[in-house]
Design a protein around this motif. Structure first.
Motif, mmCIF file in Angstrom:
data_model
loop_
_atom_site.group_PDB
_atom_site.id
_atom_site.type_symbol
_atom_site.label_atom_id
_atom_site.label_comp_id
_atom_site.label_asym_id
_atom_site.label_seq_id
_atom_site.Cartn_x
_atom_site.Cartn_y
_atom_site.Cartn_z
ATOM 1 N N LEU A 10 79.701 -52.510 -59.687
ATOM 2 C CA LEU A 10 78.654 -51.787 -60.037
ATOM 3 C C LEU A 10 77.692 -51.751 -58.892
ATOM 4 O O LEU A 10 77.022 -50.479 -58.829
ATOM 5 C CB LEU A 10 77.683 -52.594 -61.242
ATOM 6 N N PHE A 11 77.613 -52.366 -58.026
ATOM 7 C CA PHE A 11 76.518 -52.411 -56.880
ATOM 8 C C PHE A 11 77.079 -52.206 -55.660
ATOM 9 O O PHE A 11 76.553 -52.302 -54.347
ATOM 10 C CB PHE A 11 75.541 -53.686 -56.965
ATOM 11 N N ASP A 12 78.330 -51.573 -55.587
ATOM 12 C CA ASP A 12 79.112 -51.107 -54.563
ATOM 13 C C ASP A 12 78.626 -49.901 -53.670
ATOM 14 O O ASP A 12 78.172 -48.878 -54.416
ATOM 15 C CB ASP A 12 80.562 -51.023 -54.715
ATOM 16 N N VAL A 13 78.267 -50.155 -52.386
ATOM 17 C CA VAL A 13 77.748 -48.900 -51.563
ATOM 18 C C VAL A 13 78.873 -48.551 -50.399
ATOM 19 O O VAL A 13 78.247 -47.864 -49.621
ATOM 20 C CB VAL A 13 76.337 -48.955 -51.160
ATOM 21 N N LYS A 14 79.968 -49.335 -50.296
ATOM 22 C CA LYS A 14 80.819 -48.911 -49.434
ATOM 23 C C LYS A 14 81.077 -47.470 -49.415
ATOM 24 O O LYS A 14 81.605 -46.941 -50.256
ATOM 25 C CB LYS A 14 82.039 -49.592 -49.891
ATOM 26 N N ASN A 112 75.835 -38.398 -48.768
ATOM 27 C CA ASN A 112 75.436 -38.945 -50.204
ATOM 28 C C ASN A 112 74.083 -39.353 -50.702
ATOM 29 O O ASN A 112 73.730 -38.914 -51.675
ATOM 30 C CB ASN A 112 76.441 -39.881 -50.504
ATOM 31 N N LEU A 113 73.308 -39.675 -49.577
ATOM 32 C CA LEU A 113 72.014 -40.311 -49.955
ATOM 33 C C LEU A 113 71.013 -40.324 -49.026
ATOM 34 O O LEU A 113 71.166 -40.313 -47.753
ATOM 35 C CB LEU A 113 72.153 -41.708 -50.111
ATOM 36 N N LEU A 114 69.870 -39.533 -49.465
ATOM 37 C CA LEU A 114 68.867 -39.379 -48.570
ATOM 38 C C LEU A 114 67.621 -40.570 -48.975
ATOM 39 O O LEU A 114 67.138 -40.277 -49.951
ATOM 40 C CB LEU A 114 68.162 -37.972 -48.429
ATOM 41 N N VAL A 115 67.137 -41.231 -48.175
ATOM 42 C CA VAL A 115 66.085 -42.069 -48.654
ATOM 43 C C VAL A 115 64.892 -41.675 -47.852
ATOM 44 O O VAL A 115 64.835 -42.081 -46.490
ATOM 45 C CB VAL A 115 66.303 -43.530 -48.257
ATOM 46 N N ALA A 116 63.732 -41.027 -48.203
ATOM 47 C CA ALA A 116 62.685 -40.486 -47.594
ATOM 48 C C ALA A 116 61.775 -41.617 -47.743
ATOM 49 O O ALA A 116 60.841 -41.628 -48.736
ATOM 50 C CB ALA A 116 62.045 -39.301 -48.654
ATOM 51 N N ASN A 117 61.477 -42.473 -46.701
ATOM 52 C CA ASN A 117 60.927 -43.609 -46.774
ATOM 53 C C ASN A 117 59.685 -43.473 -45.783
ATOM 54 O O ASN A 117 58.611 -44.209 -45.882
ATOM 55 C CB ASN A 117 61.867 -44.793 -45.969
ATOM 56 N N SER A 118 59.564 -42.408 -44.819
ATOM 57 C CA SER A 118 58.344 -42.434 -43.870
ATOM 58 C C SER A 118 57.217 -42.348 -44.566
ATOM 59 O O SER A 118 57.064 -41.529 -45.671
ATOM 60 C CB SER A 118 58.672 -41.070 -43.149
ATOM 61 N N GLN A 185 72.043 -37.810 -54.170
ATOM 62 C CA GLN A 185 70.871 -38.368 -54.263
ATOM 63 C C GLN A 185 69.893 -38.481 -53.170
ATOM 64 O O GLN A 185 69.927 -38.680 -52.388
ATOM 65 C CB GLN A 185 71.157 -39.737 -54.934
ATOM 66 N N VAL A 186 68.237 -38.200 -53.834
ATOM 67 C CA VAL A 186 67.359 -38.398 -52.869
ATOM 68 C C VAL A 186 66.568 -39.467 -53.459
ATOM 69 O O VAL A 186 66.398 -39.487 -54.667
ATOM 70 C CB VAL A 186 66.373 -37.134 -52.744
ATOM 71 N N ILE A 187 66.103 -40.537 -52.649
ATOM 72 C CA ILE A 187 65.322 -41.638 -53.082
ATOM 73 C C ILE A 187 64.139 -41.651 -52.270
ATOM 74 O O ILE A 187 64.053 -41.689 -50.870
ATOM 75 C CB ILE A 187 65.901 -43.106 -53.215
ATOM 76 N N LEU A 279 69.627 -50.647 -53.888
ATOM 77 C CA LEU A 279 71.221 -50.920 -54.052
ATOM 78 C C LEU A 279 71.488 -50.520 -55.441
ATOM 79 O O LEU A 279 72.438 -50.056 -55.765
ATOM 80 C CB LEU A 279 71.716 -52.319 -53.579
ATOM 81 N N TYR A 280 70.630 -50.851 -56.403
ATOM 82 C CA TYR A 280 70.917 -50.457 -57.514
ATOM 83 C C TYR A 280 70.798 -48.852 -57.993
ATOM 84 O O TYR A 280 71.668 -48.217 -58.401
ATOM 85 C CB TYR A 280 69.556 -51.154 -58.661
ATOM 86 N N LEU A 281 69.718 -48.336 -57.540
ATOM 87 C CA LEU A 281 70.060 -46.771 -57.625
ATOM 88 C C LEU A 281 70.906 -46.225 -56.602
ATOM 89 O O LEU A 281 71.406 -45.114 -57.202
ATOM 90 C CB LEU A 281 68.394 -46.296 -57.066
ATOM 91 N N ALA A 282 71.216 -46.819 -55.541
ATOM 92 C CA ALA A 282 72.350 -46.105 -54.542
ATOM 93 C C ALA A 282 73.846 -46.259 -55.211
ATOM 94 O O ALA A 282 74.506 -45.734 -54.731
ATOM 95 C CB ALA A 282 72.218 -46.776 -53.146
ATOM 96 N N SER A 283 73.857 -47.410 -55.710
ATOM 97 C CA SER A 283 75.146 -47.641 -56.441
ATOM 98 C C SER A 283 75.393 -47.192 -57.777
ATOM 99 O O SER A 283 74.623 -46.422 -58.551
ATOM 100 C CB SER A 283 75.380 -49.093 -56.350
ATOM 101 N N ARG A 284 76.814 -47.563 -58.326
ATOM 102 C CA ARG A 284 77.369 -47.116 -59.597
ATOM 103 C C ARG A 284 76.390 -47.412 -60.725
ATOM 104 O O ARG A 284 76.168 -46.849 -61.872
ATOM 105 C CB ARG A 284 78.747 -47.653 -59.972
ATOM 106 N N ALA A 285 75.397 -48.864 -60.378
ATOM 107 C CA ALA A 285 74.609 -49.324 -61.450
ATOM 108 C C ALA A 285 73.588 -48.428 -61.736
ATOM 109 O O ALA A 285 73.081 -48.267 -63.013
ATOM 110 C CB ALA A 285 74.037 -50.545 -60.896
#
Length: 308
Positions: A10-14, A112-118, A185-187, A279-285
């Motif tokens: 569920l929490f796999d991001v490999k 696959n994933l952009l984390v807009a953290n700045s 996804q964007v977070i 990891l929750y949002l980034a993964s299958r979970a």
């Protein structure tokens, strides 16, 4: 029913390809520090924690973006894994964003994933308790207008243009069916400051983070036709540069460092408290989430006047 209910699945991001802006920020404690997470005497930097969480859990590539090349390189060395790639980029500069996108496109061709953290804290403008109206007016009116506006420039405008710049790579990521069946996804890292009505870090910061949260909710709807999701992590108090003025305790992460009426958990956030939601949002979970705000604040919003 199909799929696995194992936590490891569920929490796999490999194998995912991620970009983390502000991914080099944060320092760790001196070697003499005895706390288990090496963060007692130094700010932790949420971007660095996010990049580390993705990298150590098997991401194919984690591109960390930031203005200062030396900070990014130090962060990559600190994480110590070959899947972390520093990319110098000022997210408030459109040409820098284009250059970063081109570099990543040539390297892997998609994300696959952009984390807009700045983000930045902005001017505080705190009036003393029981200040007169004239004192309040003096304090607030003397906040430099360009500093106030610059907080929005980084925290809201910069997030918007970062996301727009990476849309083509996120769209290309939808061809990678190994990641959530092709749902890029964007977070965005926002803040509980955008929800509560008690000004603790300054008007500019709180309002800009409210704008960031609303931006992500709008994008969650706007990007539906393109199968790109948008979600938000809203942290409370973590020992970072942005919260230094709010933390007086030597070890703010020890239970009892804060009274119950400030943070019900009685401590500031630990690395797990930001890595877990990420990891929750980034993964299958979290694959069924779109337009969702994950609040990780130790219950702080429950004791503040807030709407969320």
């Amino acid at each position: 029913m199909s799929g696995s209910l194992l936590a490891s699945d569920l929490f796999d991001v490999k194998g995912i390809v991620a970009v983390v802006t502000g991914g080099g920020s944060g320092t760790w404690c001196t070697p003499s520090c005895f706390c288990p997470y090496k963060l007692t005497n130094s700010p932790i930097g949420l971007g660095l924690l996010i990049a580390r969480a993705l990298a150590v859990n098997g991401a194919k590539k984690v591109f960390i973006l930031g203005r200062r090349k030396n900070v990014l390189e130090d962060a990559a060395r600190d994480i110590g894994l070959d899947n972390v790639v520093p990319v110098q980029c000022d997210i408030t500069n459109q040409q820098d964003l284009k250059t970063a996108v081109t570099l990543i496109e040539k390297d892997v061709g998609y994300i696959n994933l952009l984390v807009a953290n700045s983000g930045i804290g902005g001017p505080s403008g705190s009036a003393p308790p029981q200040a007169s109206i004239s004192q309040v007016q003096d304090v607030l009116f003397n906040i430099p207008m360009d500093e106030f506006t610059n907080t929005f420039h980084v925290n809201s405008t910069g997030v918007f243009y970062t996301i727009v710049a990476f849309l083509s790579l996120l769209d290309a990521g939808n061809n990678d069916k190994t990641y959530q069946n092709g749902r890029s996804q964007v977070i965005a890292t926002s803040s509980i400051g955008g929800f509560h009505r008690k000004i603790t870090a300054g008007f500019a910061y709180s309002i800009s983070k409210a704008a960031t949260t609303m931006l992500m909710k709008v994008l969650a709807t706007y990007l539906v036709p393109y199968r790109i999701r948008a979600n938000i992590i809203c942290p409370g108090i973590f020992p970072t540069d942005l919260t230094a003025s709010l933390i007086d305790e030597k070890d703010s992460t020890e239970e009892g460092a804060f009274p119950l009426d400030q943070i019900p958990a009685e401590r500031a956030g630990l690395p797990e408290d930001i890595a877990g939601p990420l990891l929750y949002l980034a993964s299958r979970a979290g694959a069924y989430c779109n337009g969702n705000c994950v609040i990780t604040d130790g219950g702080r919003l429950s004791v503040l006047p807030a709407t969320y």
